[in-house]
Structures are given as structure tokens and as C-alpha cells.
Write an enzyme that holds these catalytic residues in place. Structure first.
Site, short mmCIF file in Angstrom:
data_model
loop_
_atom_site.label_atom_id
_atom_site.label_comp_id
_atom_site.label_asym_id
_atom_site.label_seq_id
_atom_site.Cartn_x
_atom_site.Cartn_y
_atom_site.Cartn_z
N PRO A 147 0.81 -1.22 0.00
CA PRO A 147 0.00 0.00 0.00
C PRO A 147 0.85 1.26 0.00
CG PRO A 147 -0.57 -1.51 1.80
CD PRO A 147 0.72 -1.95 1.23
N GLU A 148 0.65 2.05 -1.03
CA GLU A 148 1.18 3.41 -1.06
C GLU A 148 -0.04 4.33 -1.01
OE1 GLU A 148 4.02 3.90 -4.26
OE2 GLU A 148 4.68 1.83 -4.09
N HIS A 166 -3.56 -14.10 11.09
CA HIS A 166 -2.86 -12.82 11.13
C HIS A 166 -3.82 -11.65 11.31
CE1 HIS A 166 0.59 -15.13 9.94
NE2 HIS A 166 0.07 -15.42 8.75
N ARG A 217 2.85 -9.70 7.84
CA ARG A 217 4.27 -9.44 8.11
C ARG A 217 4.51 -8.41 9.20
NH1 ARG A 217 6.75 -9.19 2.22
NH2 ARG A 217 8.57 -8.44 3.32
#
Length: 280
Positions: A2-3, A91, A115
DNA sequence: CACCACCCCTGGACGC
DNA sequence: TGCGTCCAGGGGTGGT
């Protein structure tokens, strides 16, 4: 990954599903993704979402109480609104139960991040959020203008690519859109940043570079962002912009403009792809 | 002070 | 098929 476009598209898809909803209960499964006060109240339990704001790649969730959450997705973060099973995926580190509301079937807001490069920061107010996390950022990339970019680049000898990745220079550009913007503007990623701000002929590319950044990001938002691996919006849908990348992920493939094989090397520890003929 | 290398982390691709 | 290795990178931090 994601930007800005992914976070903005996420914000837009979250808005109709979250504004006005009350977060009844919060289930923190991994406290270490929370920075600051990790109490239920600080995480907006019993609070009602009144606004979603964004700067660069960061998202703020504002509660009616005045409290604020800052969410950063890092590389693999997801924020989704859905049915009960939304929080069942592995997660999922934080799950909020949404109070029932007419015409709004979603029951759950979930923060998931395999992550764990992302996280959630809690603040007593939006002002304190901005003071500690947003005021240090450069202008939002959707509004970057040649004047502020010139000021930031003038004294910098590092590669322009490295400068664009620096969130204090411009907020929201990451590896994908840095490469795409530099290609569109015809600027070689390794070019020393200050040469775009001085009096050399390359300074003429400063305005095109600003325009390329804004246009690339705006088009990517409209396409729902780039889903290279993990990105999904509030509904779990991937974006569509990854299909139109001009250089990112295309090492060795022909340049879409001139046909020359695209080159690749590490700049600022990031894989960088560019056209040796179209960019200088 | 500018800037760089390193580190955090996991899943997927790839080679044998 | 299964296992090991490598790679992806946002951003904080510590070092040069």
C-alpha cells in the site's frame, strides 16, 4: 504494497461502511501491533466513527469521543469491513465488533497484517496524532507542487528516487509509484536530486515530475490501487492498477514507449526499474 | 547533517 | 513432493 493510492482507495471504501458505526467491542489478539495506550477505550471501544482522514500512506480513524487511531498498513496490512468471518483469517491482530445498524449488514472491522510491518497508534486527539505522526511528513503527494519539491531537493545530492521515497520530502510515494512517475517524467532514478532544482537543463523536468506524481497517483486511485501481493480494499477486493504499470515489475521487458529492454538495479535499497533510453 | 545500511517479518517463487 | 534459500520493501534506527 500500500502506497498513497491504495490507502486513499481504502479510505473511500471504508467511509460508507464505517462512518456513523459504533465499535462495540475490540478484540486485541496481538498487543504488539498497537503503539501507545492499548486499552479498549483508546482503541475506540464504545466509540462512534465520525471521520476517516489520510496523509501520505497513513490513515486516521476519528471517534466521536475525540480520540483517534492512526493505522499504517506497512507492506501487507489490510483493514476490512465485513461479516463475522472477516476476523477469522490468520494474522488478524485486531477485530472490532460493529453495533447493529439499519441497512448495514457488516458486523466486523478487522486489522490484518501477516508481516507486521504495519501497526495501529492510539491518540487522545486528532491534534496529538498529527503532532506526533503527520507534521513531520512532507506535503501529501496528491498536492505536491514544484515550489515545495524544489526546496526539498535543492541541497540534496542523493538520487531523486531516494528523495521521492523520503516521506519528509513528499508523503505517499513508495517504490511502485516512484518508478512509474520517474518514467513518465523522463527522469533517470539515479539522477542527483539537486540537479532538478538548480539551473541545469534537467531542472526543466521538475514541473513534469510533479505532474507525473499527481497524475500517476490519481489514476491509480481511480483503478482501486495496485494489488501486487496483499493489498485489498475495505471489502476485500484487489485493485486493478497493477495491470498498467509501465516499468515497475517489468525488468528486462521492452519499454512501452521505445522498446528498449528496461534496466534494474538497487537504489536506496529498493529494486528500481527504468528505461535507459527514455530517462535521463 | 545528510544519507546509507540494517532490521523487523512472512509467504511465495524457485532450484535441487 | 518437499525442503532450503532468496527476495519483496515501509519506515525506524543507529552508524558513518
Amino acid at each position: 504494497m500500500p502506497e498513497l493510492p491504495e490507502v486513499e482507495h481504502l479510505r473511500r471504501t471504508l467511509e460508507p461502511r464505517l462512518i456513523g458505526r459504533t465499535l462495540e467491542r475490540v478484540d486485541v489478539r496481538r498487543a504488539d501491533v498497537v503503539d501507545g495506550d492499548a486499552s479498549p477505550a483508546a482503541l475506540l471501544a464504545h466509540d462512534t466513527v465520525v471521520a476517516l482522514r489520510r496523509k501520505g500512506k497513513q490513515l486516521a480513524i476519528l471517534g466521536a469521543s475525540g480520540r483517534a487511531l492512526c493505522v499504517h498498513l506497512g507492506m501487507t496490512g489490510q483493514l476490512t469491513v465485513g461479516a463475522d468471518d472477516t476476523a477469522a483469517k490468520p494474522h488478524t491482530h485486531i477485530a472490532w465488533s460493529l453495533a447493529p445498524a439499519p441497512g448495514r449488514p457488516e458486523t466486523t472491522l478487522a486489522f490484518r497484517d501477516p508481516r507486521r510491518f504495519g501497526g495501529v497508534w492510539t491518540f487522545p486527539s486528532f491534534d496529538s496524532l498529527r503532532a506526533s505522526r503527520w507534521d513531520c511528513l512532507g506535503p501529501d503527494a496528491l498536492e505536491i507542487d514544484p515550489g515545495s519539491l524544489r526546496t526539498s531537493l535543492a541541497d540534496s545530492r542523493r538520487p531523486i528516487k531516494a528523495a521521492l521515497l523520503d516521506q519528509a520530502v513528499v508523503a505517499g510515494v513508495g517504490n511502485i509509484y516512484a518508478d512509474e512517475s520517474l518514467f513518465l517524467a523522463g527522469v533517470k532514478p539515479s539522477r542527483p536530486a539537486h540537479t532538478l532544482a538548480g539551473r541545469s537543463r534537467h531542472a526543466a523536468k521538475l514541473v513534469p515530475l510533479c505532474r507525473a506524481i499527481r497524475e500517476t497517483l490519481a489514476r491509480a486511485i481511480e483503478a482501486g490501487g495496485s494489488s501486487v501481493r496483499d493489498y485489498v480494499d475495505a471489502t476485500g477486493s484487489p485493485g486493478g492498477y497493477q495491470g498498467v504499470h509501465l516499468v515497475y515489475g517489468r525488468r528486462g521487458l521492452p519499454c512501452t514507449r521505445c522498446g528498449a529492454p528496461l534496466r534494474s538495479r538497487l537504489i536506496a535499497q529498493r529494486t528500481t526499474v527504468w528505461c535507459p533510453d527514455c530517462q535521463s
